[in-house]
Scaffold this active site. Structure first.
Site, PDB file in Angstrom:
ATOM      1  N   LYS A  39       2.821   2.082   2.368  1.00 21.07           N
ATOM      2  CA  LYS A  39       3.946   1.922   1.438  1.00 21.07           C
ATOM      3  C   LYS A  39       3.485   2.203   0.010  1.00 21.07           C
ATOM      4  O   LYS A  39       2.415   1.750  -0.410  1.00 21.07           O
ATOM      5  CB  LYS A  39       4.515   0.499   1.555  1.00 21.07           C
ATOM      6  CG  LYS A  39       5.808   0.270   0.766  1.00 21.07           C
ATOM      7  CD  LYS A  39       6.318  -1.154   0.994  1.00 21.07           C
ATOM      8  CE  LYS A  39       7.629  -1.399   0.257  1.00 21.07           C
ATOM      9  NZ  LYS A  39       8.127  -2.783   0.465  1.00 21.07           N
ATOM     10  N   SER A  95      13.040  -3.196   1.724  1.00 21.96           N
ATOM     11  CA  SER A  95      12.708  -2.083   0.857  1.00 21.96           C
ATOM     12  C   SER A  95      11.767  -1.062   1.495  1.00 21.96           C
ATOM     13  O   SER A  95      11.618   0.057   1.007  1.00 21.96           O
ATOM     14  CB  SER A  95      12.059  -2.617  -0.426  1.00 21.96           C
ATOM     15  OG  SER A  95      10.825  -3.265  -0.147  1.00 21.96           O
ATOM     16  N   SER A 122      11.399  -7.330   3.601  1.00 23.06           N
ATOM     17  CA  SER A 122      11.221  -5.879   3.459  1.00 23.06           C
ATOM     18  C   SER A 122      10.340  -5.231   4.516  1.00 23.06           C
ATOM     19  O   SER A 122      10.302  -4.002   4.612  1.00 23.06           O
ATOM     20  CB  SER A 122      10.653  -5.562   2.071  1.00 23.06           C
ATOM     21  OG  SER A 122      11.585  -5.872   1.074  1.00 23.06           O
TER      22      SER A 122
END
Length: 494
Positions: A88, A163, A187
């Site tokens: 990420k 997210s 997330s």
């Protein structure tokens, strides 16, 4: 056949554990495995947009180093050595940009690696690239990225969640067998549920946050994602552990998550007490999601678990408390992005004051959702409102932690749906922040209490034929319970 889902055959169809076994036995090379995933990215990511940056040369160089070591007869650096990973874009890396999906950090390359990044490299895991996300991890759909949304491989007209939707989409499409995300209010777990993958939020303080660009420091936690419970456990062991560079890092032994996953894979849950949270089993959720959840509870019962209903009354106030505490921490953390030290700088032409440069830079660099949360947090922390809002929210946070403690006196783990609905259409909630915030109802109480949780596939909802997730929640530092119950449930699903 959906061309965006994991292929039925080939190296990109295999689990990380299967790939590791083939690499370590020299049946295939790490370069071959890494190249296969780079080829897959090349094939489908033009549509899915799971990655913000792909490091072809860096990934292949790391794979070659693993192959060279194994060819010399040296032991693998870890159980996952040679198996590539998607990271990420919120963990800093010295060899790739870290943008947090924001124009504010466009092109920024950090002078150091995050501890999680360093551990991955030391484990011999090639990093394929950095994945898309909601800007500064603020959002539930990956639509808040300054570089465009990620699409859900199950239905490219829908969101993969957020997210960390980029990482989960990469897993679900076969672009990567492993991923690292962060979980502030769901997330990791929420995108896992929407993409039929596995995601774990470890206990707060057990995975270092050094080099993780902060959203809300008391809530953020890095964690592993994969397509199977065992793969997730193997990666969990790589990244967990005390770090002297993180003041919130806990100095205690890592929970035996891999051993727990292997034990759970026997499928026997006799003697395990599982609590069903009353507040998360109610009308208002998508009927297909509730139907799959009830089937999941029936399956756990059939595997020998004892099911008890638990009441957590303050969970009803969790959403309001979370969306007061989080913006306050965001307001503080994002003050550093001022256009003066690094990142985007606007108005630096000699005609503007330093204050004007800061204002212009932040106006141009931050997206609407980030600005909204900064404003909310600044307001809640202002004189006259601090006691009424922020302190009150912190009191609710304490009550939520107490609800969890009472519940765990009656059971070993708690279960709930991971999300109230299956994946929603792109653009459906963007103009309605409250609807977007409500999507985190099931996941955010865990972050407020600093505990650990897992989402894993629980079948397709009959009314939409889209993935649902079962959320398993365990007490602090009992992460191994997640893996035992999760692995057993996974076996029962097959």
């Amino acid at each position: 056949m959906n061309k965006y889902l994991v292929p039925d055959s080939g190296l990109t169809s295999l689990s990380a554990a299967e790939l590791a076994e083939k690499i370590h036995s020299r049946e295939v090379t790490s370069r071959e495995v890494t190249q296969a995933h780079l080829d897959r990215i090349n094939d489908v990511d033009g549509t899915l947009h799971a990655f913000l940056h792909v490091g072809v040369e860096e990934a292949l160089a790391a794979a070659d180093a693993v192959d060279e070591s194994l060819d010399k007869g040296e032991a693998p650096a870890s159980a996952l050595a040679g198996v590539p990973l998607a990271l990420k874009d919120v963990f800093v890396t010295t060899d790739a940009p870290t943008t947090c999906a924001s124009k504010m950090l466009e092109g920024y390359v950090a002078p150091y690696d995050a501890t999680v990044t360093k551990k991955i490299r030391e484990a011999g895991i090639p990093i394929l690239g950095k994945t898309n996300m909601d800007e500064f991890a603020m959002g539930s759909s990956t639509e808040n990225s300054a570089y465009g949304p990620t699409l859900n491989p199950w239905d490219i007209e829908r969101t993969p969640g957020g997210s960390g939707g980029g990482t989960s989409a990469a897993l679900a499409s076969g672009e990567a067998p492993l991923g690292i995300g962060t979980d502030t209010g769901g997330s990791i777990r929420q995108p896992a549920a929407l993409t039929n993958t596995v995601g774990v939020k470890p206990t707060y303080g057990t995975v270092s946050r050094y080099g993780l660009v902060a959203c809300a420091s008391s809530l953020d936690q890095g964690g592993p994602t994969a397509r199977t419970v065992l793969d997730t456990a193997l990666l969990h062991e790589v990244i967990a552990g005390h770090d002297k560079y993180d003041a919130t890092s806990v100095n205690r032994a890592v929970a035996p998550v891999v051993a727990a996953a292997r034990e759970g894979a026997r499928g026997d849950l006799k003697g395990t007490k599982i609590g069903v949270v009353k507040q998360f089993d109610r009308e208002g959720y998508q009927p297909g999601v509730l139907e799959q959840f009830h089937k999941s509870v029936e399956q756990l019962t059939a595997q020998g678990a004892e099911i008890v209903e638990v009441d957590c009354p303050h969970f009803d106030d969790a959403l309001a408390a979370y969306y007061l505490i989080l913006p306050c921490e965001v307001s503080s953390n994002l003050a550093r992005f001022d256009g003066m030290r690094y990142g985007l700088r606007e108005g630096d032409d000699g005609t503007h004051s330093a204050e004007e440069v800061m204002s212009l830079s932040r106006a141009a660099g931050f997206g609407p959702e980030v600005k909204r949360r900064i404003i909310l947090g600044t307001y809640a922390l202002s004189v006259g409102y601090y006691d009424a809002y922020y302190l009150q929210a912190q009191r609710v946070r304490t009550l939520i932690a107490q609800d969890f403690a009472v519940a765990y006196d009656k059971c070993d783990v708690l279960v709930s749906p991971t999300t109230p609905t299956t994946a929603f259409k792109l653009g459906e909630k963007v103009s309605d922040p409250l609807a977007m915030y409500n999507f985190d109802l099931c996941t955010l109480p865990l972050n407020l209490a600093g505990l650990c949780g897992m989402s894993l596939p629980s079948g397709l909802a009959p009314d939409s034929q889209l993935p649902t997730g079962l959320q398993i929640m365990a007490p602090a530092f009992q992460d191994d319970r997640l893996y035992k119950v999760g692995a057993a449930f996974e076996v029962g699903q097959k």
